[in-house]
Write an enzyme that holds these catalytic residues in place. Structure first.
Site, PDB file in Angstrom:
ATOM      1  N   ASP A 512       0.964  -1.576  -0.332  1.00  0.00           N
ATOM      2  CA  ASP A 512       0.275   0.119  -0.743  1.00  0.00           C
ATOM      3  C   ASP A 512       0.986   1.112  -0.056  1.00  0.00           C
ATOM      4  O   ASP A 512       2.703   1.508   0.208  1.00  0.00           O
ATOM      5  CB  ASP A 512      -1.054  -0.143   1.557  1.00  0.00           C
ATOM      6  CG  ASP A 512      -1.906   1.095   1.902  1.00  0.00           C
ATOM      7  OD1 ASP A 512      -2.317   1.723   0.455  1.00  0.00           O
ATOM      8  OD2 ASP A 512      -2.535   1.066   2.499  1.00  0.00           O
ATOM      9  N   GLU A 515       2.504   4.834  -4.111  1.00  0.00           N
ATOM     10  CA  GLU A 515       2.521   6.195  -5.088  1.00  0.00           C
ATOM     11  C   GLU A 515       4.249   6.910  -5.064  1.00  0.00           C
ATOM     12  O   GLU A 515       4.007   7.096  -6.300  1.00  0.00           O
ATOM     13  CB  GLU A 515       1.452   7.295  -4.140  1.00  0.00           C
ATOM     14  CG  GLU A 515      -0.056   6.415  -5.024  1.00  0.00           C
ATOM     15  CD  GLU A 515       0.094   5.402  -3.917  1.00  0.00           C
ATOM     16  OE1 GLU A 515       0.081   6.086  -2.569  1.00  0.00           O
ATOM     17  OE2 GLU A 515      -1.001   5.208  -3.781  1.00  0.00           O
ATOM     18  N   ASP A 588      -9.325   4.292  -1.991  1.00  0.00           N
ATOM     19  CA  ASP A 588      -9.966   4.498  -0.915  1.00  0.00           C
ATOM     20  C   ASP A 588     -11.179   5.205  -1.245  1.00  0.00           C
ATOM     21  O   ASP A 588     -11.518   5.919  -0.688  1.00  0.00           O
ATOM     22  CB  ASP A 588      -8.892   5.383  -0.187  1.00  0.00           C
ATOM     23  CG  ASP A 588      -8.063   4.754   1.202  1.00  0.00           C
ATOM     24  OD1 ASP A 588      -7.963   3.685   0.873  1.00  0.00           O
ATOM     25  OD2 ASP A 588      -7.516   5.723   1.961  1.00  0.00           O
TER      26      ASP A 588
END
Ligand code: NOJ
Length: 950
Positions: A512, A515, A588
């Site tokens: 996760d 980025e 999300d």
């Protein structure tokens, strides 16, 4: 016809409560280079006389390769005559054109490695090319390639892809900061637009952050137009319709260009062109006549404006990127499937996932202890709800030091083994931020080995994330790959340093925040002037960063036991090429109907851009969905390639077993439906893994000539199975409209109701317990009907074949691919690939139902990449292992009359029942007739034939 490239007119070369805070993210006008790029297009549009691109090719500089598959040419800009550029055009396999442009002898090197991360390998030139170069005098030049038919196409004036047709090509050259002695600074005469030099060349600020921009301006912009294609799809990731709406021109749907800059945008809007977690700079352009595509290999921040100069006819796009060379691939198509295959040949097809990973995943932030995990596993069993994977989010770890188990998980290996006792797996999160504390061996080792991302001054970059003060591994450094692999090793090697001993081979990984998410960074990510291995700035490589992390973890998991096994690593961030690595999800989302609905085009969009293994958080990450919404969301999830329920730490528990009937039973049935269709999912993934065709196929992909379906993005097809689904995503719905493009009969999957298609929509009942699911006539769907606790327990289960006769009443086909689901033995031919065929036997009024070996039929080709018939043995070890697996039942929908007999080819009579109903032939609706054959001595690995005499 294969397609054309025109370097046109070149001068032209060629919740109501929760919501994203938009002010945390830049608009185009807040990104200096984007502002400059849009100002340029505004200037071109406003120009009274036609805007002429200042760039031109010197025809005398053209150098063709001997094969005529490639040329280079010198390019200059009339505004900066001293600056040299070079253009190179290569024609590659399948007629794909690669167009590169770079500055020559510049003060610095532009970033030129984005494509190499995306591509499987450096592509070779087409052996014989036919580039034809026409000097069009003052108005421009055209480079055209392809075969004879293409010339016909040009004569008829049909242009497929036009580069720089509007003259917006602009490659900002490197320059020095001191103006005094530098004639190449913009002046009122040579500037692209007034005041250009004021626009953040050397420094820019956003909120409290200042980007130091030591290299100065280096942006790149280009218009790529599709004069004959009214629809464009792709450039994920955006929460937007599949057919991308306009961002400029009259009445644009979005005022900002589509942005590609991987960001952690929690609580994102359900309809927006804002950047999200991943970026694939691939755009498909589609019309009834052809599909073409471009892959613009850019890893820096990129904005794409889209408009339709002639509505329903053409599309114009303008790409503005912060840095990098021009490295553009033009895929000629001409069909959507051809585009998928061409793209997959260059960037690689989807990795064939582990079979179990196509089952149902249960996640939440967080299951709080190992006993909590055991309870969840047990509760699913007690309620007879199938489940393959239980997930652990960040709270398993001590102070968010990933790999290090917290106190509530005293027995991680035993916990995983308990879960694995019935074939279940676990997925455990490992985020990329490393807590900066010397008692964390992962951080300490990375630091000691010099593997961490650096600031512009060379010091270690420090930022904030879940673990507080953190550092990030630089996965551009090849040294990090072997080190990262070693952390996951399950093989003891005392000399190798720290490794994750408290782990098992049934624990898989979730990457996760890659980025990367940096809580105190600009736009919640890393500062752009950080430096990576090779001296590149973060701005140059940002969009690839998350993929490299995903890749390193995947390799580590694949090799951790010593003999490679199929890995599973979920990533939030992605780039072109991520399909070779693993699954992604859409981040999300919120528990709203709008988010549920937009998750479908988002999944379709990454799928057509190559990354088909995707899905959205079932239930919505934020919020507490009511039970109606939750049920509908399970229906959406059960028809997504990646099917995981997940919830935020502040939400109420919502595992499906917690609900009362009827909702609990409805959710149980949906889970069981997913499992019964696993043979279809896996077969579709085989095709994706060999040909690159996405598992979920939007309407335009299946019916590329029917323009009425081009904007449809709430209904889609599951592989080539003939299953057409349209999950309900609105509150209170009891029915839905499904568009049936072809003149074919369709059957309701559950009650066999007949619908007849042909450019029309039909109303399909959709009470809460029902996901609208049709089978297209002419399909044979292999299913496994026995409910089990997990998918590995289904390995020896019998099959049921559902035969949906086509409108002739006598034809249908289907496929089934199977292998061990876990290893790479299929690459050595350990697999079965069957075709089921229902056809009219020579003798009249006999429906022959057969199973044939498709590997032999296809000459070995396409079973798995590289398999040849000589390497394939029908009695391979896998086939022997499932030799006793039967086809226990065959259901035939739409027979015209009650059979006289149903026999095996050896003459043995089979038991059957027949329910009268409508025939596939004719015009009648109502429930189809239903023949149920109870088969005996029919094995899935064998050839067989059954005759149904009417
Ligand atoms: C953000 C992810 O998107 C979400 O799925 C996860 O639960 C949280 N990080 C906590 O790890």
């Amino acid at each position: 016809m294969r397609g054309i490239v025109v370097f046109g007119y070149l001068a032209a070369l060629v919740s109501p409560l929760l919501a994203v805070k938009p002010e945390d993210f830049k608009t185009c006008s807040q990104a200096a280079f984007c502002n400059r790029g849009r100002a340029l297009s505004a200037r071109a549009a406003a120009s009274k006389s036609p805007w002429i691109s200042p760039y031109s090719i010197n025809p005398t500089s053209l150098v063709f390769s001997p094969s005529k598959s490639s040329f280079t040419a010198a390019v200059k800009s009339s505004l900066y005559p001293e600056i040299k550029f070079e253009l190179q055009v290569d024609i590659l396999r399948d007629g794909v054109a690669r167009v590169r442009m770079d500055q020559v002898d510049g003060l610095r090197k532009r970033y030129d490695e984005a494509a190499s991360w995306a591509l499987l390998k450096e592509p070779a030139l087409k052996e014989e090319g036919q580039i034809v170069w026409t000097d069009q005098g003052k108005t421009g030049m055209k480079a055209v390639y392809d075969d004879v038919e293409l010339i016909t196409l040009i004569r008829s004036g049909r242009e497929e892809v036009v580069l720089n047709g509007r003259g917006l090509l602009h490659m900002e050259h490197f320059r020095t900061k001191t103006r005094a002695n530098h004639s190449q600074e913009p002046t009122p005469e040579n500037a692209w637009f007034e005041g250009e030099e004021e626009h953040g060349f050397w420094e820019e600020t956003f909120k409290s952050w200042t980007d130091s921009k030591p290299k100065g301006p280096e942006s790149l912009s280009l218009d790529i137009d599709f004069p004959n294609h009214p629809h464009v799809y792709g450039i994920p990731e955006h929460a937007a319709p599949l057919s991308l709406p306009s961002t400029t021109g009259p009445d644009p749907a979005y005022s900002e260009p589509y942005r590609l800059w991987n960001l952690d945008v929690y609580e994102y809007e359900s309809s927006s062109s804002m950047a999200l977690y991943g970026a694939i700079p691939v755009l498909h352009a589609h019309s009834t006549k052809s599909t073409v595509a471009v892959f613009n290999a850019l890893a820096s921040e990129t904005w794409v404006d889209i408009h339709h100069p002639t509505p329903d006819k053409s599309t114009a796009t303008h790409w503005i990127a912060e840095s990098g060379i021009l490295d553009l691939f033009i895929l000629p198509g001409p069909t959507p499937d051809a585009i998928f295959e061409q793209y997959a040949r260059f960037t690689g097809p989807t990795a064939l996932p582990a079979h179990w990973s196509l089952g149902h995943h249960q996640c939440r932030w967080n299951y709080i202890s190992s006993d909590d995990v055991r309870t969840v596993s047990r509760r699913f069993d007690e309620e007879e709800m199938p489940l393959d994977v239980i997930w652990l989010d960040i709270e398993y770890s001590q102070e968010h030091k990933y790999f290090i188990w917290g106190q509530s998980f005293p027995d991680p290996v035993q916990m995983a083994n308990d879960v694995a006792a019935i074939g279940r797996k676990m997925v455990v999160i490992v985020d990329p931020h490393l807590k900066r504390t010397s008692n964390y061996p992962v951080y300490a080792e990375a630091q000691e080995r010099g593997l961490l991302v650096k600031k512009s001054d060379g010091g270690e970059f420090e930022g904030w994330c879940w673990s507080g003060s953190s550092a990030w591994v630089d996965f551009f450094n090849p040294g990090s790959w072997t080190w990262w692999t070693k952390l996951f090793s399950l093989v003891d090697d005392p000399s190798a340093g720290w490794r994750w001993k408290d782990s098992t081979d049934t624990m898989f990984i979730w990457n996760d925040m890659n980025e990367p998410s940096v809580f105190n960074g600009p736009e919640i990510t890393m500062v752009k002037d950080n430096t990576h291995y090779g001296g590149w700035e973060h701005r140059d490589v940002h969009n690839v960063n998350g993929m490299l992390y995903h890749n390193a973890t995947t390799n580590a998991v694949m090799t951790r036991t010593g003999s490679p096994r199929r890995p599973f690593v979920l990533s939030r961030s992605f780039f072109a090429g991520s399909q070779r690595i693993g699954a992604i999800w859409t981040g999300d989302n919120m528990g709203t109907w709008e988010h549920m609905a937009v998750g479908i085009p988002m999944t379709l969009s990454v799928g057509i851009a190559g990354l088909t293994y995707a899905g959205s958080d079932v239930g919505g990450f934020f919020g507490n969905p009511d039970v109606e919404m939750l049920v509908r969301w399970y229906q959406v999830g059960a028809f997504a390639p990646f099917f995981r329920a997940h919830a935020h730490i502040d939400t109420k528990r919502r595992e499906p077993y917690l609900y009362d009937d009827p909702h609990k039973s409805i959710m149980r049935d949906i889970l069981r439906l997913r499992y019964s269709l696993l043979p279809v999912w896996y077969t579709a993934f085989r095709e994706a893994s060999v040909r690159g065709i996405p598992v979920l196929r939007p309407q335009y992909v299946v019916f590329p000539k029917d323009s009425r379906g081009f904007a449809l993005d709430q209904q889609y097809y599951l592989g080539a199975s003939g299953l057409l689904v349209k999950p309900v995503t609105t509150q209170g719905a009891t029915e839905t409209e499904v568009y049936l493009s072809d003149d074919q009969v369709y059957y309701d999957y559950f009650d066999s109701q007949i619908y007849r298609g042909g450019s029309k929509s039909v109303t399909v009942p959709a009470p809460l317990e029902k996901v609208p699911l049709l089978i297209r006539g002419g399909s044979i769907v292999p299913t496994r009907a026995r409910p089990r606790r997990s998918s590995p327990l289904m390995k020896k289960d019998p099959f049921t074949l559902k035969i949906a006769l086509d409108k002739t009443g006598f034809a249908a086909r289907g496929e089934l691919y199977l292998d061990d689901g876990e290893t790479y033995a299929h690459q050595q031919g350990e697999l079965i690939w069957r075709q089921f065929i229902a056809s009219k036997a020579e003798k009249k009024k006999v429906l022959a139902i057969r199973s044939v070996d498709l590997v032999s039929r296809a000459g070995g080709e396409g079973a798995v990449d590289g398999i040849t018939l000589s390497a394939y043995d029908r009695e391979n070890a896998f086939a022997r292992d499932i030799a006793d697996v039967t086809v226990e039942r065959i259901v035939v929908l739409g027979l015209e009359s009650r059979p006289k007999s149903v026999k095996l080819e050896n003459g043995k009579e089979l038991q059957w029942t027949f329910n009268e109903g409508s025939s596939a032939k004719g015009k009648k609706s109502g429930a189809a007739s239903l023949l149920t054959i109870k088969t005996r001595d029919v094995y899935i690995v064998e050839d067989w034939s059954i005759a149904v005499e009417l």
